[in-house]
Design a protein around this motif. Structure first.
Motif, PDB file in Angstrom:
ATOM      1  N   TYR A  76       0.828  -1.187   0.000  1.00 33.95           N
ATOM      2  CA  TYR A  76       0.000   0.000   0.000  1.00 33.95           C
ATOM      3  C   TYR A  76       0.866   1.242   0.000  1.00 33.95           C
ATOM      4  O   TYR A  76       1.774   1.371   0.807  1.00 33.95           O
ATOM      5  CB  TYR A  76      -0.911  -0.006   1.240  1.00 33.95           C
ATOM      6  CG  TYR A  76      -1.939   1.090   1.211  1.00 33.95           C
ATOM      7  CD1 TYR A  76      -2.819   1.205   0.135  1.00 33.95           C
ATOM      8  CD2 TYR A  76      -2.030   2.012   2.248  1.00 33.95           C
ATOM      9  CE1 TYR A  76      -3.764   2.208   0.088  1.00 33.95           C
ATOM     10  CE2 TYR A  76      -2.983   3.017   2.211  1.00 33.95           C
ATOM     11  CZ  TYR A  76      -3.845   3.105   1.131  1.00 33.95           C
ATOM     12  OH  TYR A  76      -4.780   4.098   1.092  1.00 33.95           O
ATOM     13  N   PRO A  78       0.481   4.927   0.681  1.00 35.45           N
ATOM     14  CA  PRO A  78      -0.492   5.892   1.182  1.00 35.45           C
ATOM     15  C   PRO A  78      -0.460   7.227   0.437  1.00 35.45           C
ATOM     16  O   PRO A  78      -1.453   7.935   0.412  1.00 35.45           O
ATOM     17  CB  PRO A  78      -0.122   6.081   2.648  1.00 35.45           C
ATOM     18  CG  PRO A  78       1.112   5.332   2.881  1.00 35.45           C
ATOM     19  CD  PRO A  78       1.490   4.563   1.657  1.00 35.45           C
ATOM     20  N   ALA A  79       0.670   7.556  -0.159  1.00 30.39           N
ATOM     21  CA  ALA A  79       0.750   8.847  -0.843  1.00 30.39           C
ATOM     22  C   ALA A  79      -0.183   8.872  -2.050  1.00 30.39           C
ATOM     23  O   ALA A  79      -0.878   9.853  -2.293  1.00 30.39           O
ATOM     24  CB  ALA A  79       2.190   9.114  -1.273  1.00 30.39           C
ATOM     25  N   THR A  80      -0.228   7.769  -2.774  1.00 31.21           N
ATOM     26  CA  THR A  80      -1.092   7.725  -3.955  1.00 31.21           C
ATOM     27  C   THR A  80      -2.341   6.909  -3.697  1.00 31.21           C
ATOM     28  O   THR A  80      -3.189   6.766  -4.573  1.00 31.21           O
ATOM     29  CB  THR A  80      -0.343   7.090  -5.138  1.00 31.21           C
ATOM     30  OG1 THR A  80       0.082   5.788  -4.732  1.00 31.21           O
ATOM     31  CG2 THR A  80       0.860   7.916  -5.520  1.00 31.21           C
ATOM     32  N   LEU A  81      -2.468   6.366  -2.494  1.00 29.21           N
ATOM     33  CA  LEU A  81      -3.592   5.504  -2.115  1.00 29.21           C
ATOM     34  C   LEU A  81      -3.686   4.276  -3.017  1.00 29.21           C
ATOM     35  O   LEU A  81      -4.758   3.766  -3.257  1.00 29.21           O
ATOM     36  CB  LEU A  81      -4.915   6.265  -2.161  1.00 29.21           C
ATOM     37  CG  LEU A  81      -5.058   7.469  -1.241  1.00 29.21           C
ATOM     38  CD1 LEU A  81      -6.399   8.112  -1.458  1.00 29.21           C
ATOM     39  CD2 LEU A  81      -4.930   7.043   0.212  1.00 29.21           C
ATOM     40  N   ILE A 124      -7.439   1.730  -6.024  1.00 31.64           N
ATOM     41  CA  ILE A 124      -7.061   3.071  -5.576  1.00 31.64           C
ATOM     42  C   ILE A 124      -8.083   3.512  -4.554  1.00 31.64           C
ATOM     43  O   ILE A 124      -9.280   3.576  -4.863  1.00 31.64           O
ATOM     44  CB  ILE A 124      -7.060   4.088  -6.740  1.00 31.64           C
ATOM     45  CG1 ILE A 124      -6.279   3.548  -7.921  1.00 31.64           C
ATOM     46  CG2 ILE A 124      -6.568   5.449  -6.254  1.00 31.64           C
ATOM     47  CD1 ILE A 124      -4.821   3.803  -7.891  1.00 31.64           C
ATOM     48  N   GLY A 125      -7.631   3.799  -3.361  1.00 31.91           N
ATOM     49  CA  GLY A 125      -8.562   4.252  -2.335  1.00 31.91           C
ATOM     50  C   GLY A 125      -8.050   3.909  -0.958  1.00 31.91           C
ATOM     51  O   GLY A 125      -6.894   3.545  -0.773  1.00 31.91           O
ATOM     52  N   VAL A 126      -8.957   4.031  -0.021  1.00 32.87           N
ATOM     53  CA  VAL A 126      -8.604   3.762   1.365  1.00 32.87           C
ATOM     54  C   VAL A 126      -8.381   2.269   1.538  1.00 32.87           C
ATOM     55  O   VAL A 126      -9.164   1.465   1.048  1.00 32.87           O
ATOM     56  CB  VAL A 126      -9.752   4.221   2.268  1.00 32.87           C
ATOM     57  CG1 VAL A 126      -9.427   3.952   3.712  1.00 32.87           C
ATOM     58  CG2 VAL A 126     -10.033   5.692   2.046  1.00 32.87           C
ATOM     59  N   LYS A 127      -7.313   1.909   2.227  1.00 28.81           N
ATOM     60  CA  LYS A 127      -7.053   0.484   2.467  1.00 28.81           C
ATOM     61  C   LYS A 127      -8.110  -0.046   3.437  1.00 28.81           C
ATOM     62  O   LYS A 127      -8.261   0.475   4.539  1.00 28.81           O
ATOM     63  CB  LYS A 127      -5.665   0.330   3.084  1.00 28.81           C
ATOM     64  CG  LYS A 127      -5.261  -1.103   3.279  1.00 28.81           C
ATOM     65  CD  LYS A 127      -3.892  -1.166   3.947  1.00 28.81           C
ATOM     66  CE  LYS A 127      -3.583  -2.580   4.391  1.00 28.81           C
ATOM     67  NZ  LYS A 127      -2.408  -2.629   5.245  1.00 28.81           N
ATOM     68  N   ASP A 129     -10.130  -1.936   6.230  1.00 24.49           N
ATOM     69  CA  ASP A 129      -9.678  -2.430   7.526  1.00 24.49           C
ATOM     70  C   ASP A 129      -9.619  -3.946   7.583  1.00 24.49           C
ATOM     71  O   ASP A 129      -8.860  -4.507   8.353  1.00 24.49           O
ATOM     72  CB  ASP A 129     -10.615  -1.907   8.613  1.00 24.49           C
ATOM     73  CG  ASP A 129     -10.627  -0.382   8.652  1.00 24.49           C
ATOM     74  OD1 ASP A 129      -9.589   0.215   8.304  1.00 24.49           O
ATOM     75  OD2 ASP A 129     -11.653   0.191   9.016  1.00 24.49           O
ATOM     76  N   LEU A 130     -10.428  -4.597   6.784  1.00 23.89           N
ATOM     77  CA  LEU A 130     -10.513  -6.058   6.887  1.00 23.89           C
ATOM     78  C   LEU A 130      -9.488  -6.788   6.031  1.00 23.89           C
ATOM     79  O   LEU A 130      -9.366  -8.009   6.119  1.00 23.89           O
ATOM     80  CB  LEU A 130     -11.909  -6.530   6.464  1.00 23.89           C
ATOM     81  CG  LEU A 130     -13.070  -6.185   7.381  1.00 23.89           C
ATOM     82  CD1 LEU A 130     -14.383  -6.586   6.738  1.00 23.89           C
ATOM     83  CD2 LEU A 130     -12.925  -6.883   8.720  1.00 23.89           C
ATOM     84  N   GLU A 153     -13.821   2.205  -7.883  1.00 19.46           N
ATOM     85  CA  GLU A 153     -13.921   2.940  -6.619  1.00 19.46           C
ATOM     86  C   GLU A 153     -14.961   2.216  -5.757  1.00 19.46           C
ATOM     87  O   GLU A 153     -16.029   1.842  -6.251  1.00 19.46           O
ATOM     88  CB  GLU A 153     -14.381   4.363  -6.930  1.00 19.46           C
ATOM     89  CG  GLU A 153     -14.139   5.307  -5.798  1.00 19.46           C
ATOM     90  CD  GLU A 153     -14.873   6.616  -6.016  1.00 19.46           C
ATOM     91  OE1 GLU A 153     -15.095   6.980  -7.182  1.00 19.46           O
ATOM     92  OE2 GLU A 153     -15.207   7.244  -5.010  1.00 19.46           O
ATOM     93  N   LEU A 157     -14.629  -5.640  -1.693  1.00 24.45           N
ATOM     94  CA  LEU A 157     -15.434  -6.132  -0.577  1.00 24.45           C
ATOM     95  C   LEU A 157     -14.698  -7.312   0.050  1.00 24.45           C
ATOM     96  O   LEU A 157     -14.146  -8.139  -0.667  1.00 24.45           O
ATOM     97  CB  LEU A 157     -16.779  -6.607  -1.138  1.00 24.45           C
ATOM     98  CG  LEU A 157     -17.885  -6.870  -0.145  1.00 24.45           C
ATOM     99  CD1 LEU A 157     -18.637  -5.575   0.110  1.00 24.45           C
ATOM    100  CD2 LEU A 157     -18.845  -7.911  -0.693  1.00 24.45           C
TER     101      LEU A 157
END
Lengths: 175, 697
Positions: A76, A78-81, A124-127, A129-130, A153, A157
């Motif tokens: 991952y 985080p800078a570019t998600l 591309i997006g938020v990592k 949690d699961l 986007e 799931l």
């Protein structure tokens, strides 16, 4: 379905006809909306094997692919998600999976079998949690020409079946 | 010990429910009222028994009796007391028991009512309610028993069973798994009970409808008896849906409130038929029409309630709501199929006696517009249902695609699913039509209306709504879809407000003060004006949905300390990040972010990530600044470990989204007004008046 209940109490003749026509118009509108929207919004389910078999034919078409996540491959930035990871093929039939000992076992077999087909996924997006080793990922997106599956986007799931209901806590007290 | 007690109470309740069904059926068949009375007592008794069963499970949860499998699954030492208690509906088995308990509570209340006028309906209401209860209790007893305990055999294997197996020792884990962190939110604590109450309360009108069908009563007695039950069911279902949306917005961390998840739709479908039913029963009460249709709607609603419970409970669909896979799926499917088939057979048998008393004459009459309203709701239902079953349909119906080439791209035979795009584009036009209808229908007259009379009633609001449109254009809005949607909202709002104004003005001309006039207007016609208040709530919700769906902005990026990121007129600055542990077993990473509007400091937000040690699960909680104009919604995505010199944020600006919750309050308030007991209107009189003249009721 309503036009039948409507047709009953009405007299024959013009009065009857205009209600039936009105009802049919609404019905036609609903059918039209369903067909056009389905065509626009349908995403076909594939296992990784199926996607692989289709090869270049599958490139660029909306698809939904399920597989078992390999924990070591999760990267991952985080800078570019940008999130990338590799999924391993697993069977799609829930009944087969259940008969064979449940999702947890199927996932475990998948990640420990080096002969299975793999698929690299980019999201591309938020990592989420699961996201972890040995969970089932269902990604919606399109296969690129480079063989990487590009998730939409919000198209990632995750399912980890063992966590709440089946897992038995390890530590046991003496009775 | 306590668990044994709870199990026996559960078993007794199940046996009594079975007995109630049998005794009521026998009493009705043999014409012996004492058997029906006995059945009624048995049904009443199931409520205290299930209260004991639930109570003993709650006691075990509160005292963390990990010997019980269910307690181990959903609680842990670190959970505060209120969460241990609410863990009753935090897992599969417990939530089914909770469902059954609520069902028993409603049955209890129905059984205590005055039955003298409805003796013929009584046994059938008992059979339907006790039968439904028995089905759920059977599921709990035989498939999802919350009273199972852990046992360890001599070889060391551990399994769950009700009684101590020979040679096995009790096995008591040190700590439990804890409640799913996602469910540890006030919205999530209240959301399931609200939804369940909405679900179980719909069983009551269904039971009376079946009673009316079996006994061949073609009047609207069953509707009058259950009108308030239906409103209560609808109120709680609405409340459950709104709370669920709020929870998703606060907890799921994707900037949205509704994702067209199959389980969301499962709760939404009975709401759709229930809403259609609420509208169309008015036609039966006023005009004696739509009798078949109302029967069909309540049958559908009941089946969708069971279907909804099935979708949430069986884990047949993968979604945020799905619990583990379970064996109860086929049972549910069978139950729905049987009740649906029997109900339809009954309806078919009574088809002739349920003929309309009058005929529909005018396309613009109130009843015709209500019919259109119903058809639109049914259209949305069909779309939702199609979407939910599409994965199954698409796989099974490859033949259609081969037979009709034009449809080949839809029916390919390959398993497929449809996402939010499908639901939005398919239901959008129908929602718009419904919204517009909401403005027009209340102005139309019963029996007959012409375009001229309708035009007379709405030209003033129409002109003013054009002014609102002009104001939006002048404000720089150019999106045709948004302009159309907002214009409809403005128009319908004005029409509804104008109705209040006209009613109140008629009263002030008789010498009442404006406040008095307004108060009495609503108080004397609670159902009608409560309905209008609900409509205003719906408009507010619609404005909120238009705002977030059409104007949501988002951006994301990594910020060094002191660096800023811009979105619309807002910008955010990363100030610092702190990591700390909490007593309830979380590791919290909390960022401090300064928010600016047009360059001026506005507020400070604290987006954070909670990591739950027990479940090894993290939760992303947004930093949120909410106003009526828009929400600034910031997610902490990632950060530099240790130094925290930079962090990644996702930022949304959600215009008008607060109107959804505001509208929700208005909506609930309107439902309360409409369902408030009101003894003034005698049923017979109101119908006669409508028939006598064509005036608006």
């Amino acid at each position: 379905m309503s036009s039948t209940s409507l047709a009953q109490p009405l007299p024959t003749g013009l009065g009857n006809k205009k209600f039936i026509i009105g009802g049919l118009l609404i019905l036609a509108a609903v059918v039209y909306l369903i067909i056009t929207s389905t065509a626009a919004g349908a995403q076909f389910f594939f296992t990784i094997d199926e996607l692989n078999e289709r090869g270049s034919e599958a490139v660029g078409k909306p698809a939904r692919v399920a597989g078992a996540v390999l924990g070591d491959t999760i990267e991952y930035d985080p800078a570019t998600l940008t999130l990338t990871f590799t999924m391993v093929h697993m069977p799609a039939d829930t009944r087969l999976i259940n008969d064979d000992g449940g999702l947890a076992k199927a996932l475990n077999q998948a990640v420990n079998d080096p002969t299975r087909t793999r698929l690299q996924v980019q999201y591309i997006g938020v990592k989420p949690d699961l996201l972890a080793h040995e969970v089932e990922a269902i990604v919606a997106g399109k296969l690129g020409e480079d063989g990487v599956f590009y998730a939409d986007e919000n198209g990632l799931l995750l399912r980890c079946p063992t966590r709440y209901e089946e897992a038995l806590p390890g530590q046991a007290g003496d009775y | 010990m306590i668990a044994d007690f709870g199990f026996f109470a559960l078993l007794m309740a199940f046996l009594l429910a079975l007995y109630a069904c049998a005794a009521a059926a026998f009493g009705s068949w043999s014409g012996q009222q004492r058997w029906v009375s006995s059945a009624r007592s048995a049904t009443i008794l199931s409520f205290p028994l299930l209260t004991l069963a639930c109570g003993s499970l709650v006691y075990s949860l509160a005292n963390l009796d990990f010997h019980l499998q269910y307690v181990t699954q959903v609680t842990s030492h670190s959970m505060p007391m209120y969460l241990r208690v609410t863990a009753l509906w935090g897992g599969q088995a417990g939530s089914l028991l909770f469902w059954a308990w609520l069902m028993a509570a409603f049955t209890f209340a129905v059984m205590l009512r005055e039955w003298r006028r409805d003796r013929d309906l009584e046994p059938w209401v008992i059979i339907v309610t006790a039968g439904t209860l028995a089905f759920f209790l059977a599921l709990i007893l035989f498939f999802e028993n919350p009273f199972l305990r852990y046992w360890q055999g001599v070889t060391g294997t551990v399994w769950a069973a009700l009684w101590q197996p020979a040679g096995a020792q009790p096995y008591i884990p040190m700590d439990g798994n804890g409640l799913n962190p996602l469910l540890r939110h006030p919205g999530m604590i209240i959301h399931p009970p609200m939804l369940y109450i909405g679900f179980v309360a719909f069983v009551v009108p269904f039971a009376f409808a079946i009673g009316a069908l079996v006994t061949g009563r073609s009047d609207d007695r069953w509707i009058r008896v259950t009108r308030r039950w239906t409103l209560v069911a609808w109120l709680f279902l609405s409340l459950g849906l709104i709370l669920g949306s709020r929870w998703a917005y606060d907890v799921l961390g994707w900037g949205g409130y509704w994702g067209w998840d199959p389980v969301e739709i499962a709760a939404f479908m009975p709401w759709l038929t229930g809403t259609a039913f609420l509208h169309s029963v008015m036609i039966q009460e006023k005009r004696g029409m739509f009798k078949h249709w109302n029967m069909l709607l309540i049958i559908l609603t009941y089946c969708l309630v069971i279907f909804g419970t099935f979708l949430t409970r069986s884990g047949v669909l993968s979604s945020v709501h799905a619990f583990a896979q379970s064996a109860i799926g086929p049972m549910f499917f069978g139950f729905i199929a049987v009740t649906f088939a029997v109900s339809l057979a009954l309806l078919n048998k009574r088809w002739a006696t349920l003929k309309s008393e009058v005929e529909m004459t005018s396309l613009l009459s109130r009843e015709a517009l209500f019919l259109v309203n119903n058809l639109l709701f049914m259209g949305i239902l069909v779309i939702c249902f199609w979407g939910v079953v599409f994965p199954i349909v698409s796989e099974a119906s490859g033949g259609i695609g081969r037979a009709i080439p034009a449809l080949a791209h839809i029916f390919t035979g390959q398993r497929a699913t449809v996402g939010p795009i499908f639901y939005e584009s398919a239901t959008g036009p129908l929602w718009a039509a419904l919204l517009l209808l909401m403005g027009i229908a209340p102005l139309s007259a019963w029996r007959a209306s012409t375009a001229r009379t309708l035009g007379r009633a709405m030209w003033k609001p129409f002109i003013i709504s054009l002014l609102a449109l002009a104001a939006l254009l002048a404000g720089g809005m150019r999106q045709p879809l948004a302009l159309l949607a907002l214009w409809i909202c403005a128009f319908v709002f004005l029409v509804t407000a104008y109705e209040f104004l006209r009613g109140a003005r008629a009263r002030t001309s008789r010498g009442e003060t404006p406040l008095q006039a307004f108060w009495r207007l609503v108080a004397r016609n609670r159902r009608r004006y409560g309905g209008y208040i609900i409509h205003i709530g719906v408009i507010l919700i619609a404005v909120g949905i238009i705002g977030i769906e059409l104007f949501q902005q988002e951006t994301q990026g990594s910020l060094a300390v002191g660096e800023r990121m811009h979105l619309g007129s807002y910008s955010i600055e990363y100030e610092s990040l702190a990591e700390f542990e909490t007593p309830d077993g979380r590791l919290v990473d909390r960022a401090v972010v300064n928010v600016f509007k047009d360059g001026q400091p506005l507020t400070q937000l604290y987006p954070r990530r909670d990591f739950y040690y027990e479940s090894q699960q993290a939760m992303t909680i947004p930093g949120l600044r909410s106003t009526l104009e828009d929400d600034v919604y910031i997610l902490l995505v990632d950060w530099e470990p240790v130094s925290a010199s930079s962090a990644t944020f996702k930022m949304y600006v959600n215009p008008l989204v607060n109107w959804i919750w505001l509208g929700g309050f208005v909506f609930i308030f309107g439902t309360l007004v409409a369902s408030w007991p009101d003894a003034e209107l005698q049923p017979a009189r109101s119908r006669a008046r409508v028939r006598g003249t064509a005036e608006r009721a």
